[in-house]
Design an enzyme around this catalytic site. Structure first.
Site, PDB file in Angstrom:
ATOM      1  N   HIS A  90       0.835  -1.203   0.000  1.00 19.98           N
ATOM      2  CA  HIS A  90       0.000   0.000   0.000  1.00 19.98           C
ATOM      3  C   HIS A  90       0.872   1.256   0.000  1.00 19.98           C
ATOM      4  O   HIS A  90       0.611   2.206  -0.753  1.00 19.98           O
ATOM      5  CB  HIS A  90      -0.916  -0.003   1.217  1.00 19.98           C
ATOM      6  CG  HIS A  90      -1.692   1.269   1.411  1.00 19.98           C
ATOM      7  ND1 HIS A  90      -2.926   1.471   0.844  1.00 19.98           N
ATOM      8  CD2 HIS A  90      -1.402   2.400   2.106  1.00 19.98           C
ATOM      9  CE1 HIS A  90      -3.372   2.679   1.174  1.00 19.98           C
ATOM     10  NE2 HIS A  90      -2.461   3.259   1.948  1.00 19.98           N
ATOM     11  N   GLU A  91       1.910   1.265   0.837  1.00 18.63           N
ATOM     12  CA  GLU A  91       2.802   2.428   0.891  1.00 18.63           C
ATOM     13  C   GLU A  91       3.579   2.593  -0.406  1.00 18.63           C
ATOM     14  O   GLU A  91       3.843   3.717  -0.841  1.00 18.63           O
ATOM     15  CB  GLU A  91       3.747   2.314   2.091  1.00 18.63           C
ATOM     16  CG  GLU A  91       3.049   2.246   3.442  1.00 18.63           C
ATOM     17  CD  GLU A  91       2.055   3.373   3.668  1.00 18.63           C
ATOM     18  OE1 GLU A  91       2.263   4.469   3.111  1.00 18.63           O
ATOM     19  OE2 GLU A  91       1.056   3.159   4.380  1.00 18.63           O
ATOM     20  N   HIS A 117       1.590   4.552  -2.795  1.00 21.05           N
ATOM     21  CA  HIS A 117       1.723   6.009  -2.666  1.00 21.05           C
ATOM     22  C   HIS A 117       2.969   6.510  -3.406  1.00 21.05           C
ATOM     23  O   HIS A 117       2.935   7.583  -4.022  1.00 21.05           O
ATOM     24  CB  HIS A 117       1.802   6.392  -1.196  1.00 21.05           C
ATOM     25  CG  HIS A 117       0.509   6.296  -0.471  1.00 21.05           C
ATOM     26  ND1 HIS A 117      -0.663   6.839  -0.952  1.00 21.05           N
ATOM     27  CD2 HIS A 117       0.189   5.714   0.721  1.00 21.05           C
ATOM     28  CE1 HIS A 117      -1.650   6.599  -0.097  1.00 21.05           C
ATOM     29  NE2 HIS A 117      -1.159   5.922   0.924  1.00 21.05           N
ATOM     30  N   HIS A 173       3.070   9.175  -6.494  1.00 22.85           N
ATOM     31  CA  HIS A 173       3.954  10.345  -6.538  1.00 22.85           C
ATOM     32  C   HIS A 173       4.736  10.375  -7.848  1.00 22.85           C
ATOM     33  O   HIS A 173       4.868  11.425  -8.494  1.00 22.85           O
ATOM     34  CB  HIS A 173       4.906  10.309  -5.344  1.00 22.85           C
ATOM     35  CG  HIS A 173       5.683  11.570  -5.157  1.00 22.85           C
ATOM     36  ND1 HIS A 173       6.907  11.606  -4.540  1.00 22.85           N
ATOM     37  CD2 HIS A 173       5.428  12.854  -5.530  1.00 22.85           C
ATOM     38  CE1 HIS A 173       7.361  12.848  -4.524  1.00 22.85           C
ATOM     39  NE2 HIS A 173       6.483  13.625  -5.118  1.00 22.85           N
TER      40      HIS A 173
END
Length: 227
Positions: free
Chosen positions: A99-100, A103, A107
């Site tokens: 999940h991270e 991100h 970006h």
């Protein structure tokens, strides 16, 4: 002395949902942190594989203290994983780590909701605390423009929470899709990771509902004073 304020009832539904969401994420993570992946990869190993495959070889992974303190820092382009997620081979940890990474990929791809959220962060950091001070000074001194300004400033917090929702849901969708496509987790393991990420998403939904409820309460207090 205890001060009774009927506007607190505006917060009650959101408060109950927040408590439920926190309980749900805690139970889901604890349950699936005991279910280990067949491939035996740790959260940090999965994160590294996914970052590298996305061309993000220069994004380091750091281990941080705390429970579920995992996050991607876009300002420093660093992915940070809590100790349990970093070293565990559970499907819960792998789901959170992926999940991270989602991100980080957002970006990289200039995902618009993420750009908006990152842009308003400095404003929200100031307005989240200043709004209450300005609002209550306006209430106590009977200065309506100050009261209105406090409401406007707190609206930035609500906007931040609303923009956060698509960012978090998209990161989870990316994570689950990549984990399945690369066969890092198998079908029953994907199910567990999905349950954890769905529970985590509900905490953001709860936070949004709480922010909206707080805003409605400020408006109600302001209108009551004007009557």
């Amino acid at each position: 002395m205890f001060y009774y304020d009927s506007t607190y009832f505006i917060l009650l539904p959101a408060l109950l949902i927040s408590l439920w969401a926190q309980t749900k994420i805690s139970r889901s993570f604890n349950k699936y942190s005991k279910v280990y992946s067949s491939n035996g990869y740790t959260g940090s190993q999965v994160a590294r594989m996914l970052l590298d495959s996305a061309g993000l070889l220069d994004v380091p992974i750091e281990r941080v203290a705390g429970n579920l303190t995992d996050h991607y820092d876009p300002s420093k382009r660093v992915l940070r994983l809590s100790g349990e997620v970093y070293s565990s081979t559970s499907v819960a940890s792998i789901g959170v780590a992926a999940h991270e990474v989602g991100h980080a990929i957002q970006h990289q791809n200039s995902y618009k909701p993420l750009i908006v959220r990152n842009t308003i962060v400095p404003i929200v950091n100031i307005s989240s605390s200043a709004s209450w001070v300005i609002f209550f000074i306006g209430i106590v001194m009977g200065i309506q423009p100050l009261t209105s300004l406090g409401i406007v400033l707190f609206s930035a917090v609500v906007l931040f929470q609303l923009v956060t929702l698509p960012v978090e849901f998209d990161a989870s969708s990316r994570a689950l899709r990549i984990l399945e496509e690369r066969s890092i987790l198998y079908e029953n393991e994907i199910y567990g990771a999905k349950k954890v990420l769905q529970a985590a998403a509900m905490t953001y939904v709860a936070a949004t509902l709480m922010a909206i409820s707080q805003l409605l309460r400020l408006v109600a207090i302001s209108n009551r004073r004007n009557d």
